[in-house]
Enzyme design. Structure first.
Site, PDB file in Angstrom:
ATOM      1  N   HIS A   1      43.358  64.860  12.225  1.00 49.24           N
ATOM      2  CA  HIS A   1      42.359  63.984  12.853  1.00 49.24           C
ATOM      3  C   HIS A   1      43.084  62.839  13.525  1.00 49.24           C
ATOM      4  O   HIS A   1      44.023  62.271  12.952  1.00 49.24           O
ATOM      5  CB  HIS A   1      41.384  63.423  11.820  1.00 49.24           C
ATOM      6  CG  HIS A   1      40.666  64.497  11.091  1.00 49.24           C
ATOM      7  ND1 HIS A   1      39.656  65.224  11.664  1.00 49.24           N
ATOM      8  CD2 HIS A   1      40.860  65.027   9.854  1.00 49.24           C
ATOM      9  CE1 HIS A   1      39.245  66.141  10.805  1.00 49.24           C
ATOM     10  NE2 HIS A   1      39.963  66.047   9.707  1.00 49.24           N
TER      11      HIS A   1
ATOM     12  N   TYR B   1      39.893  57.026  19.451  1.00 50.62           N
ATOM     13  CA  TYR B   1      40.548  58.322  19.688  1.00 50.62           C
ATOM     14  C   TYR B   1      41.789  58.240  20.583  1.00 50.62           C
ATOM     15  O   TYR B   1      42.441  59.255  20.826  1.00 50.62           O
ATOM     16  CB  TYR B   1      39.533  59.312  20.281  1.00 50.62           C
ATOM     17  CG  TYR B   1      38.403  59.619  19.330  1.00 50.62           C
ATOM     18  CD1 TYR B   1      38.632  60.371  18.173  1.00 50.62           C
ATOM     19  CD2 TYR B   1      37.115  59.132  19.547  1.00 50.62           C
ATOM     20  CE1 TYR B   1      37.608  60.641  17.273  1.00 50.62           C
ATOM     21  CE2 TYR B   1      36.084  59.400  18.655  1.00 50.62           C
ATOM     22  CZ  TYR B   1      36.339  60.150  17.523  1.00 50.62           C
ATOM     23  OH  TYR B   1      35.328  60.416  16.632  1.00 50.62           O
TER      24      TYR B   1
HETATM   25  C1  DHK Z   1      37.216  63.864  15.688  1.00 53.31           C
HETATM   26  C2  DHK Z   1      35.864  63.854  15.780  1.00 53.31           C
HETATM   27  O1  DHK Z   1      35.250  64.301  16.870  1.00 53.31           O
HETATM   28  C3  DHK Z   1      35.026  63.325  14.693  1.00 53.31           C
HETATM   29  O2  DHK Z   1      33.771  63.972  14.609  1.00 53.31           O
HETATM   30  C4  DHK Z   1      35.730  63.341  13.348  1.00 53.31           C
HETATM   31  C5  DHK Z   1      37.957  63.494  14.462  1.00 53.31           C
HETATM   32  C6  DHK Z   1      37.121  62.737  13.457  1.00 53.31           C
HETATM   33  C7  DHK Z   1      39.282  62.836  14.804  1.00 53.31           C
HETATM   34  O3  DHK Z   1      39.522  61.692  14.401  1.00 53.31           O
HETATM   35  O4  DHK Z   1      40.099  63.461  15.473  1.00 53.31           O
HETATM   36  O5  DHK Z   1      34.964  62.647  12.401  1.00 53.31           O
END
Ligand code: DHK
Length: 148
Positions: free
Chosen positions: A100, A23
């Site tokens: 995402h 992330y």
């Molecule tokens: C964010 C999340 O919390 C996941 O549950 C998704 C998404 C993807 C992201 O990549 O921002 O699957």
């Protein structure tokens, strides 16, 4: 001034401490500030909202249809589960761009399905925080087109 809603779903308040290899290192506040700064150049004001609760996200989408010109939306985990959020996106008549951070298509197979994508204007996935800026630029272009 016209307004864009930057809407983020569950666990995105934990950005910065969540797995950074998936992330990224930025916090949600960092990302929000980048989008606010970017859209200011186009005279667009940004309202930010994050919730871990499905119904609150539905409420925010319904409210945005009255107060905002578009929504940049990361539904996070609800992407893969929520018919209610899909129906809310479908019901409102302003553009919604799904974002995402990670590439949902190269992770667990359950993440590659989005209930939201078929009713959103588009989906941006896998570009990290730049995906929000890409969505912001796309939103500017969509709104410009609506005006001409
Ligand atoms: C964010 C999340 O919390 C996941 O549950 C998704 C998404 C993807 C992201 O990549 O921002 O699957």
């Amino acid at each position: 001034m016209r307004q864009i809603l930057l809407l983020n779903g569950p666990n995105l308040n934990l950005l910065g401490q969540r797995d950074q290899s998936v992330y990224g290192a930025k916090t949600l506040q960092d990302i929000e500030q980048e989008v606010i700064r970017f859209l200011k150049r186009y005279d667009l004001e940004v309202e930010t909202f994050q919730s871990n609760h499905e119904g609150e996200l539905v409420d925010a989408l319904q409210k945005a249809s009255k107060s905002s010109s578009g929504v940049i939306f990361n539904p996070a985990g609800y992407t893969h589960t929520s018919v209610a959020i899909r129906d809310a996106v479908d019901a409102i008549d302003i553009p919604v761009i799904e974002v995402h951070l990670s590439n949902i298509h190269n992770r667990e197979s359950f993440r590659s399905n989005s209930y939201i994508a078929p009713v959103a204007d588009g989906q941006i996935t896998g570009l990290g925080s730049n995906g929000y800026l890409a969505a912001a630029l796309a939103m500017v272009k969509i709104l410009e087109k609506g005006e001409s």
